[in-house]
Design a protein around this motif. Structure first.
Motif, short mmCIF file in Angstrom:
data_model
loop_
_atom_site.label_atom_id
_atom_site.label_comp_id
_atom_site.label_asym_id
_atom_site.label_seq_id
_atom_site.Cartn_x
_atom_site.Cartn_y
_atom_site.Cartn_z
N ASP A 26 33.70 12.49 13.02
CA ASP A 26 33.30 11.15 13.41
C ASP A 26 33.49 10.18 12.24
O ASP A 26 32.55 9.66 11.65
CB ASP A 26 31.84 11.16 13.87
N GLY A 27 34.74 9.99 11.87
CA GLY A 27 35.05 9.10 10.75
C GLY A 27 36.49 8.62 10.82
O GLY A 27 37.33 9.21 11.52
N VAL A 28 36.76 7.54 10.11
CA VAL A 28 38.12 7.01 9.98
C VAL A 28 38.38 6.79 8.50
O VAL A 28 37.44 6.70 7.69
CB VAL A 28 38.28 5.68 10.75
N PHE A 29 39.65 6.72 8.12
CA PHE A 29 39.95 6.56 6.70
C PHE A 29 41.24 5.81 6.47
O PHE A 29 42.07 5.68 7.36
CB PHE A 29 39.98 7.93 6.00
N ARG A 48 43.82 -2.60 9.47
CA ARG A 48 43.92 -1.35 10.23
C ARG A 48 42.59 -0.60 10.21
O ARG A 48 42.18 -0.03 11.23
CB ARG A 48 45.04 -0.46 9.69
N LEU A 49 41.90 -0.61 9.07
CA LEU A 49 40.59 0.03 9.00
C LEU A 49 39.59 -0.64 9.93
O LEU A 49 38.85 0.03 10.66
CB LEU A 49 40.07 0.00 7.56
N MET A 50 39.58 -1.98 9.94
CA MET A 50 38.67 -2.69 10.84
C MET A 50 39.00 -2.37 12.30
O MET A 50 38.10 -2.15 13.13
CB MET A 50 38.79 -4.20 10.61
N SER A 51 40.28 -2.35 12.63
CA SER A 51 40.70 -2.03 13.98
C SER A 51 40.28 -0.61 14.36
O SER A 51 39.80 -0.37 15.48
CB SER A 51 42.22 -2.18 14.12
N PHE A 64 31.29 -6.25 4.83
CA PHE A 64 32.49 -5.42 4.70
C PHE A 64 33.74 -6.29 4.81
O PHE A 64 34.56 -6.12 5.70
CB PHE A 64 32.48 -4.33 5.76
N THR A 65 33.90 -7.19 3.86
CA THR A 65 35.04 -8.10 3.83
C THR A 65 36.19 -7.46 3.06
O THR A 65 36.02 -6.45 2.39
CB THR A 65 34.66 -9.42 3.16
N ILE A 66 37.35 -8.09 3.13
CA ILE A 66 38.50 -7.57 2.39
C ILE A 66 38.24 -7.65 0.88
O ILE A 66 38.64 -6.75 0.13
CB ILE A 66 39.79 -8.34 2.77
N GLU A 67 37.52 -8.69 0.44
CA GLU A 67 37.19 -8.81 -0.99
C GLU A 67 36.22 -7.71 -1.42
O GLU A 67 36.35 -7.15 -2.51
CB GLU A 67 36.57 -10.18 -1.27
N TYR A 68 35.27 -7.37 -0.54
CA TYR A 68 34.31 -6.31 -0.85
C TYR A 68 35.01 -4.96 -0.95
O TYR A 68 34.77 -4.19 -1.89
CB TYR A 68 33.24 -6.26 0.24
#
Length: 279
Positions: A26-29, A48-51, A64-68
């Motif tokens: 139960d994870g994505v990477f 792609r991670l957000m999607s 959870f922004t791109i800068e973060y």
């Protein structure tokens, strides 16, 4: 060292018996390449991670922004200042609780990084042999196009390749068409036509795949298309190569008794390195 939810901790600090990524996949990477303190193709990886998180119905934290994400990856890399190039993986998994049905959809993340010997992309000129892996098939569905922590087909395929003295294997979907390689997307040159399977066939929506499609369209007299590739097409191909963000481009030199040239793959790799150096 790893980055666990924004804190740099020791490697064994996140061994948890209730970890859903371990128990249920139960994870994505995302796996990224860092060069001179810059994450290559960061925007593509981030979206792609957000999607992927949305597809599997994970709750995306407000911060959870791109800068973060960039800062969390680079903060880990900075703990090792002896290398200019790194491979980093960020794994996002649903938090503990429940069995198949989770108790909630909140997430945690782990980032792990290792130094790489090479900086720019380069082609290894050794012989690279592949064959088909036909024990299991990839389903033509949306889940196949994202990177989840369930990679058992890639694992068993890698064991098969190792047992048979192969460098890689090509995976088939449930229509018996060629989808991708064990570690990346597949491209086939047939005459002046460069072909890669469409994502609808079940292949990974690869970040490097996207870069190569864009670069290839700039080559004069080269037609670039997304079309179905059958196993029979491989025997007629002039070139075959594999793409991923860590290796860049890996030419295939042999499939069964058929040998292949590497002209287009070498040309594309040069364009890839030019693009990276100019950004």
């Amino acid at each position: 060292m790893i980055n666990f939810n924004g804190t740099i901790v020791s490697q064994d600090a996140n061994i948890m018996t209730q970890n859903r990524a371990f128990l249920y996949g139960d994870g994505v990477f995302e796996t990224v390449k860092i060069l001179n303190n810059k994450i290559l193709f960061l925007e593509d990886h981030y979206f792609r991670l957000m999607s992927s998180m949305r597809v599997v119905r994970m709750e995306i934290p407000m911060n959870f922004t791109i800068e973060y994400l960039e800062e969390q990856i680079l903060s880990l890399v900075r703990t090792n200042s002896l290398s200019e190039s790194f491979r980093a993986r960020i794994t996002v998994y649903r938090n503990d609780g429940g069995y198949y049905l989770p108790q909630n959809n909140t997430v945690s993340f782990i980032i792990h990084a290792v130094a790489l010997e090479t900086t720019i992309y380069a082609i290894d000129k050794k012989n690279y042999e592949v064959d088909l892996y036909k024990d299991f098939y990839i389903a033509k569905q949306l889940l196949s196009s994202i990177k989840t922590t369930n990679k058992i087909i890639n694992i068993t395929g890698s064991i098969f390749a190792n047992e048979n003295g192969l460098d890689n294997c090509l995976l088939l979907n449930d229509s018996k068409n060629v989808v991708e390689a064990l570690q990346g997307n597949i491209f086939m040159l047939l005459g002046n036509k460069l072909i890669t399977p469409p994502v609808s066939e079940g292949c990974l929506n690869g970040v490097m795949r996207r870069q190569i499609l864009s670069l290839a369209k700039k080559i004069e007299n080269l037609e670039v298309v997304e079309e179905v590739i059958s196993p029979f097409d491989l025997q007629k191909a002039d070139e075959l190569f594999i793409t991923n963000v860590i290796k860049g481009i890996q030419p295939i030199t042999q499939y069964r008794k058929k040998g292949f040239a590497t002209n287009i793959s070498v040309q594309l790799l040069g364009k890839l390195n030019e693009m990276i150096s100019s950004t």
